[in-house]
Design a protein around this motif. Structure first.
Motif, PDB file in Angstrom:
ATOM      1  N   LEU A   1      44.702  37.765  34.019  1.00  0.00           N
ATOM      2  CA  LEU A   1      44.963  39.206  34.120  1.00  0.00           C
ATOM      3  C   LEU A   1      44.168  40.003  33.101  1.00  0.00           C
ATOM      4  O   LEU A   1      43.760  41.129  33.370  1.00  0.00           O
ATOM      5  N   LEU A   2      43.930  39.410  31.960  1.00  0.00           N
ATOM      6  CA  LEU A   2      43.224  40.130  30.906  1.00  0.00           C
ATOM      7  C   LEU A   2      41.707  40.101  31.082  1.00  0.00           C
ATOM      8  O   LEU A   2      41.042  41.113  30.896  1.00  0.00           O
ATOM      9  N   TRP A   3      41.141  38.952  31.497  1.00  0.00           N
ATOM     10  CA  TRP A   3      39.686  38.803  31.457  1.00  0.00           C
ATOM     11  C   TRP A   3      38.989  38.663  32.807  1.00  0.00           C
ATOM     12  O   TRP A   3      37.765  38.767  32.865  1.00  0.00           O
ATOM     13  N   GLU A   4      39.696  38.416  33.870  1.00  0.00           N
ATOM     14  CA  GLU A   4      39.034  38.223  35.167  1.00  0.00           C
ATOM     15  C   GLU A   4      38.384  39.524  35.645  1.00  0.00           C
ATOM     16  O   GLU A   4      38.981  40.593  35.535  1.00  0.00           O
ATOM     17  N   ASP A   5      37.182  39.407  36.170  1.00  0.00           N
ATOM     18  CA  ASP A   5      36.520  40.557  36.788  1.00  0.00           C
ATOM     19  C   ASP A   5      36.887  40.538  38.269  1.00  0.00           C
ATOM     20  O   ASP A   5      36.228  39.898  39.081  1.00  0.00           O
ATOM     21  N   PHE A   6      37.962  41.215  38.613  1.00  0.00           N
ATOM     22  CA  PHE A   6      38.496  41.167  39.974  1.00  0.00           C
ATOM     23  C   PHE A   6      37.569  41.787  41.000  1.00  0.00           C
ATOM     24  O   PHE A   6      37.640  41.452  42.179  1.00  0.00           O
ATOM     25  N   SER A   7      36.712  42.676  40.574  1.00  0.00           N
ATOM     26  CA  SER A   7      35.795  43.318  41.522  1.00  0.00           C
ATOM     27  C   SER A   7      34.748  42.338  42.041  1.00  0.00           C
ATOM     28  O   SER A   7      34.216  42.512  43.128  1.00  0.00           O
ATOM     29  N   LYS A   8      34.450  41.282  41.267  1.00  0.00           N
ATOM     30  CA  LYS A   8      33.414  40.338  41.658  1.00  0.00           C
ATOM     31  C   LYS A   8      33.967  39.007  42.161  1.00  0.00           C
ATOM     32  O   LYS A   8      33.221  38.166  42.630  1.00  0.00           O
ATOM     33  N   THR A   9      35.270  38.803  42.041  1.00  0.00           N
ATOM     34  CA  THR A   9      35.863  37.534  42.436  1.00  0.00           C
ATOM     35  C   THR A   9      36.284  37.598  43.892  1.00  0.00           C
ATOM     36  O   THR A   9      37.165  38.380  44.252  1.00  0.00           O
ATOM     37  N   SER A  10      35.681  36.784  44.719  1.00  0.00           N
ATOM     38  CA  SER A  10      35.972  36.830  46.153  1.00  0.00           C
ATOM     39  C   SER A  10      37.394  36.379  46.458  1.00  0.00           C
ATOM     40  O   SER A  10      37.987  36.816  47.443  1.00  0.00           O
TER      41      SER A  10
ATOM     42  N   PHE B   1      40.096  37.203  45.137  1.00  0.00           N
ATOM     43  CA  PHE B   1      41.033  38.313  45.056  1.00  0.00           C
ATOM     44  C   PHE B   1      40.618  39.507  45.918  1.00  0.00           C
ATOM     45  O   PHE B   1      41.235  40.558  45.859  1.00  0.00           O
ATOM     46  N   LYS B   2      39.572  39.333  46.689  1.00  0.00           N
ATOM     47  CA  LYS B   2      39.106  40.357  47.643  1.00  0.00           C
ATOM     48  C   LYS B   2      38.914  41.720  46.987  1.00  0.00           C
ATOM     49  O   LYS B   2      39.206  42.760  47.577  1.00  0.00           O
ATOM     50  N   GLY B   3      38.448  41.704  45.764  1.00  0.00           N
ATOM     51  CA  GLY B   3      38.174  42.963  45.069  1.00  0.00           C
ATOM     52  C   GLY B   3      39.417  43.703  44.622  1.00  0.00           C
ATOM     53  O   GLY B   3      39.325  44.821  44.132  1.00  0.00           O
ATOM     54  N   GLN B   4      40.594  43.103  44.807  1.00  0.00           N
ATOM     55  CA  GLN B   4      41.846  43.763  44.438  1.00  0.00           C
ATOM     56  C   GLN B   4      42.257  43.322  43.042  1.00  0.00           C
ATOM     57  O   GLN B   4      42.024  42.193  42.646  1.00  0.00           O
ATOM     58  N   GLY B   5      42.873  44.206  42.319  1.00  0.00           N
ATOM     59  CA  GLY B   5      43.353  43.877  40.990  1.00  0.00           C
ATOM     60  C   GLY B   5      43.215  45.070  40.078  1.00  0.00           C
ATOM     61  O   GLY B   5      42.690  46.118  40.472  1.00  0.00           O
ATOM     62  N   PRO B   6      43.671  44.919  38.856  1.00  0.00           N
ATOM     63  CA  PRO B   6      43.576  46.031  37.913  1.00  0.00           C
ATOM     64  C   PRO B   6      42.113  46.334  37.593  1.00  0.00           C
ATOM     65  O   PRO B   6      41.302  45.437  37.422  1.00  0.00           O
ATOM     66  N   LYS B   7      41.800  47.613  37.544  1.00  0.00           N
ATOM     67  CA  LYS B   7      40.413  48.016  37.295  1.00  0.00           C
ATOM     68  C   LYS B   7      40.213  48.538  35.874  1.00  0.00           C
ATOM     69  O   LYS B   7      39.160  48.387  35.312  1.00  0.00           O
ATOM     70  N   THR B   8      41.236  49.161  35.320  1.00  0.00           N
ATOM     71  CA  THR B   8      41.114  49.707  33.966  1.00  0.00           C
ATOM     72  C   THR B   8      41.906  48.837  32.987  1.00  0.00           C
ATOM     73  O   THR B   8      42.775  48.048  33.379  1.00  0.00           O
ATOM     74  N   PHE B   9      41.608  49.021  31.717  1.00  0.00           N
ATOM     75  CA  PHE B   9      42.325  48.273  30.695  1.00  0.00           C
ATOM     76  C   PHE B   9      43.810  48.642  30.706  1.00  0.00           C
ATOM     77  O   PHE B   9      44.673  47.788  30.520  1.00  0.00           O
ATOM     78  N   HIS B  10      44.109  49.910  30.950  1.00  0.00           N
ATOM     79  CA  HIS B  10      45.511  50.360  31.025  1.00  0.00           C
ATOM     80  C   HIS B  10      46.242  49.653  32.156  1.00  0.00           C
ATOM     81  O   HIS B  10      47.388  49.201  31.984  1.00  0.00           O
ATOM     82  N   GLU B  11      45.605  49.540  33.330  1.00  0.00           N
ATOM     83  CA  GLU B  11      46.233  48.834  34.453  1.00  0.00           C
ATOM     84  C   GLU B  11      46.461  47.357  34.119  1.00  0.00           C
ATOM     85  O   GLU B  11      47.473  46.772  34.506  1.00  0.00           O
ATOM     86  N   ARG B  12      45.536  46.759  33.393  1.00  0.00           N
ATOM     87  CA  ARG B  12      45.708  45.356  32.970  1.00  0.00           C
ATOM     88  C   ARG B  12      46.898  45.230  32.015  1.00  0.00           C
ATOM     89  O   ARG B  12      47.688  44.296  32.122  1.00  0.00           O
ATOM     90  N   LEU B  13      47.018  46.165  31.081  1.00  0.00           N
ATOM     91  CA  LEU B  13      48.129  46.117  30.134  1.00  0.00           C
ATOM     92  C   LEU B  13      49.474  46.305  30.832  1.00  0.00           C
ATOM     93  O   LEU B  13      50.450  45.628  30.496  1.00  0.00           O
ATOM     94  N   VAL B  14      49.516  47.215  31.795  1.00  0.00           N
ATOM     95  CA  VAL B  14      50.757  47.427  32.547  1.00  0.00           C
ATOM     96  C   VAL B  14      51.155  46.140  33.267  1.00  0.00           C
ATOM     97  O   VAL B  14      52.315  45.713  33.220  1.00  0.00           O
ATOM     98  N   LEU B  15      50.198  45.505  33.914  1.00  0.00           N
ATOM     99  CA  LEU B  15      50.479  44.263  34.634  1.00  0.00           C
ATOM    100  C   LEU B  15      50.864  43.141  33.669  1.00  0.00           C
ATOM    101  O   LEU B  15      51.771  42.351  33.946  1.00  0.00           O
ATOM    102  N   MET B  16      50.213  43.086  32.529  1.00  0.00           N
ATOM    103  CA  MET B  16      50.571  42.065  31.535  1.00  0.00           C
ATOM    104  C   MET B  16      51.987  42.298  31.005  1.00  0.00           C
ATOM    105  O   MET B  16      52.689  41.334  30.683  1.00  0.00           O
ATOM    106  N   CYS B  17      52.416  43.546  30.944  1.00  0.00           N
ATOM    107  CA  CYS B  17      53.789  43.842  30.516  1.00  0.00           C
ATOM    108  C   CYS B  17      54.817  43.322  31.516  1.00  0.00           C
ATOM    109  O   CYS B  17      55.949  43.024  31.145  1.00  0.00           O
TER     110      CYS B  17
END
Length: 176
Positions: free
Chosen positions: A118-127, A129-145
Motif C-alpha cells: 500500500l505504501l510503495w506499489e505504483d498502482f498505475s503501472k501494475t497490471s 491492479f488494473k490501474g486502480q489504487g491510491p494515487k496520492t500520498f494522502h490516499e495511501r495514508l488513509v488506506l494504511m489507517c
C-alpha cells in the motif's frame, strides 16, 4: 486505576477486537476467497463501495499472495477469534498466552507485505491492479489507517503477553 484495572481494561479491548473481527472476516474479507454466491448482493455492493471509496486495490483485485493471507485468516485465525473473545472477556485465562503470541506474530507478519504494498506499489503501472489504487500520498495514508489497527493491536497483544507478569508462566517443579 491500578495494575489489575489496567490489565482488565486491555483484556476488554482485546475481547472487543476479537469479537469485531468475526463479522469483518466472515462478511467482508472472505468475499475474495469464497464463492460469490455465498454473499447477498447487499454485502457485495458494500465491499464494492469500500474498495472504491478507500481505493483498496487488494480487496478490489486481490492478488494470489493476498488471497493466501485471506485463506490463512479463514483456516487459522477465524477459529481462534471466538476462543480469544471468550478468554479476554472472562479475564485471567493464562492458557491464552501461547495461542495469542502465535496469532499476533502471524498477523503482524502478514501485515508487513500488505502495508508495504500500500505504501510503495505504483498502482498505475501494475497490471494486476488494473490501474486502480491510491494515487496520492494522502490516499495511501488513509488506506494504511484502515489496515494499521490489524498490525498495532496484535503488536500490543504480543507485548502484553510477553511483558505482563500475570501471563508469564512460572514453572512448577516437583519437590524431591
Amino acid at each position: 486505576m491500578g495494575i489489575l484495572g489496567a490489565r482488565r481494561s486491555l483484556e476488554w479491548l482485546l475481547g472487543f477486537y476479537f469479537l469485531s473481527h468475526v463479522p469483518i472476516t466472515l462478511l467482508f474479507d472472505l468475499q475474495s476467497v469464497l464463492p460469490r454466491d455465498f454473499y447477498p448482493i447487499q454485502l457485495r455492493n458494500l465491499l464494492k463501495w469500500y474498495t472504491k471509496e478507500f481505493k483498496d486495490p487488494l480487496m478490489q483485485y486481490p492478488p494470489v499472495w493476498f488471497k493466501s493471507f485471506l485463506f490463512g485468516e479463514l483456516v487459522f485465525q477465524l477459529p481462534f477469534f471466538p476462543i480469544a473473545t471468550y478468554a479476554f472477556f472472562k479475564g485471567g485465562c493464562k492458557w491464552i498466552r501461547t495461542p495469542a503470541i502465535i496469532y499476533s506474530v502471524h498477523t503482524m507478519t502478514s501485515l508487513i507485505p500488505i502495508l508495504s504494498t500500500l505504501l510503495w506499489e505504483d498502482f498505475s503501472k501494475t497490471s494486476a491492479f488494473k490501474g486502480q489504487g491510491p494515487k496520492t500520498f494522502h490516499e495511501r495514508l488513509v488506506l494504511m489507517c484502515v489496515y494499521a489497527p490489524y498490525f498495532l493491536i496484535p503488536l500490543m497483544l504480543l507485548l502484553f503477553m510477553l511483558r505482563s507478569p500475570y501471563y508469564r508462566y512460572e514453572e512448577k517443579r516437583k519437590k524431591k
